[in-house]
Design a protein around this motif. Structure first.
Motif, short mmCIF file in Angstrom:
data_model
loop_
_atom_site.label_atom_id
_atom_site.label_comp_id
_atom_site.label_asym_id
_atom_site.label_seq_id
_atom_site.Cartn_x
_atom_site.Cartn_y
_atom_site.Cartn_z
N GLU A 78 0.83 -1.21 0.00
CA GLU A 78 0.00 0.00 0.00
C GLU A 78 0.87 1.26 0.00
O GLU A 78 0.56 2.22 -0.70
CB GLU A 78 -0.95 0.00 1.19
N GLY A 91 0.91 3.54 -3.20
CA GLY A 91 0.45 4.88 -2.83
C GLY A 91 1.49 5.94 -3.17
O GLY A 91 1.15 7.01 -3.68
N ASN A 145 -4.17 9.38 -0.78
CA ASN A 145 -4.29 8.08 -1.43
C ASN A 145 -5.52 7.38 -0.86
O ASN A 145 -5.80 7.50 0.32
CB ASN A 145 -3.06 7.23 -1.16
N TYR A 146 -6.22 6.67 -1.72
CA TYR A 146 -7.40 5.93 -1.27
C TYR A 146 -7.52 4.64 -2.06
O TYR A 146 -6.99 4.52 -3.16
CB TYR A 146 -8.67 6.76 -1.39
N LYS A 147 -8.23 3.67 -1.48
CA LYS A 147 -8.47 2.39 -2.15
C LYS A 147 -9.89 2.39 -2.71
O LYS A 147 -10.82 2.79 -2.02
CB LYS A 147 -8.32 1.23 -1.16
N THR A 148 -10.03 1.93 -3.94
CA THR A 148 -11.35 1.81 -4.52
C THR A 148 -12.00 0.54 -3.99
O THR A 148 -11.36 -0.51 -3.94
CB THR A 148 -11.30 1.77 -6.05
N ASP A 188 -9.99 -2.74 -5.05
CA ASP A 188 -8.89 -2.49 -4.12
C ASP A 188 -7.71 -1.79 -4.78
O ASP A 188 -6.57 -1.92 -4.33
CB ASP A 188 -8.41 -3.78 -3.44
N GLY A 189 -7.96 -1.05 -5.86
CA GLY A 189 -6.91 -0.27 -6.50
C GLY A 189 -6.54 0.92 -5.64
O GLY A 189 -7.37 1.45 -4.90
N ILE A 190 -5.30 1.34 -5.70
CA ILE A 190 -4.84 2.48 -4.92
C ILE A 190 -4.73 3.67 -5.87
O ILE A 190 -4.05 3.60 -6.89
CB ILE A 190 -3.50 2.17 -4.24
N ASN A 191 -5.42 4.76 -5.53
CA ASN A 191 -5.52 5.92 -6.42
C ASN A 191 -5.21 7.21 -5.69
O ASN A 191 -5.31 7.30 -4.47
CB ASN A 191 -6.95 6.02 -6.97
#
Length: 146
Positions: free
Chosen positions: A24, A28, A64-67, A71-74
């Motif tokens: 992560e 990230g 940074n956040y997870k969809t 669970d993608g990091i964007n």
């Protein structure tokens, strides 16, 4: 039936575990580096009308956040909130950017405004990938080199 058995060296297994434990932070950091590159490009491509305007204070990079779906990091780069325009009126920054990006036809709110795209020009895929790969090498200590 044929069998194949292979044991990885302990050192390699530790490296893989380190990457797994910190994925992560790694991804990230990669998306953050890409977002910072895009933000710099947007700041360089904005129309002249934006220079010296309060709208530039609305350009932000999100955390940074997870969809939830994959669970993608964007990390997003966008214009958020309101700013005071040259008339002193409180104006939504995303609306103004949308008008500059796509233009506006003559309607009840005023005349035709020709489009001046600046956001789409700011996304140079090769530059973003290069910056993200550099961040990957730095964050993994060179473990995920090409």
């Amino acid at each position: 039936m044929a069998k194949f058995k292979m044991e990885l060296p302990t050192e390699v297994m530790k490296d893989i575990q380190r990457i797994y434990d910190n994925y992560e932070d790694i991804f990230g950091g990669m998306t953050r580096a890409g977002a910072e590159e895009v933000k710099k490009a947007i700041e360089g491509n904005v129309p002249e009308e934006f220079h010296g305007s309060d709208i530039m204070n609305c350009l932000e990079i999100t955390k940074n956040y997870k969809t939830p779906s994959d669970d993608g990091i964007n990390t997003k780069v966008a214009f958020y909130n309101y700013f005071k325009n040259h008339l002193g009126k409180r104006t939504p920054a995303p609306l103004v950017c949308n008008i500059f990006e796509y233009g506006r036809s003559a309607g009840s709110r005023g005349g035709y405004i020709q489009k001046k795209p600046f956001l789409r020009k700011s996304f140079n895929k090769k530059k973003i990938e290069k910056v993200m790969l550099e961040a990957q090498k730095k964050l993994t200590g060179g473990l995920l080199d090409e």
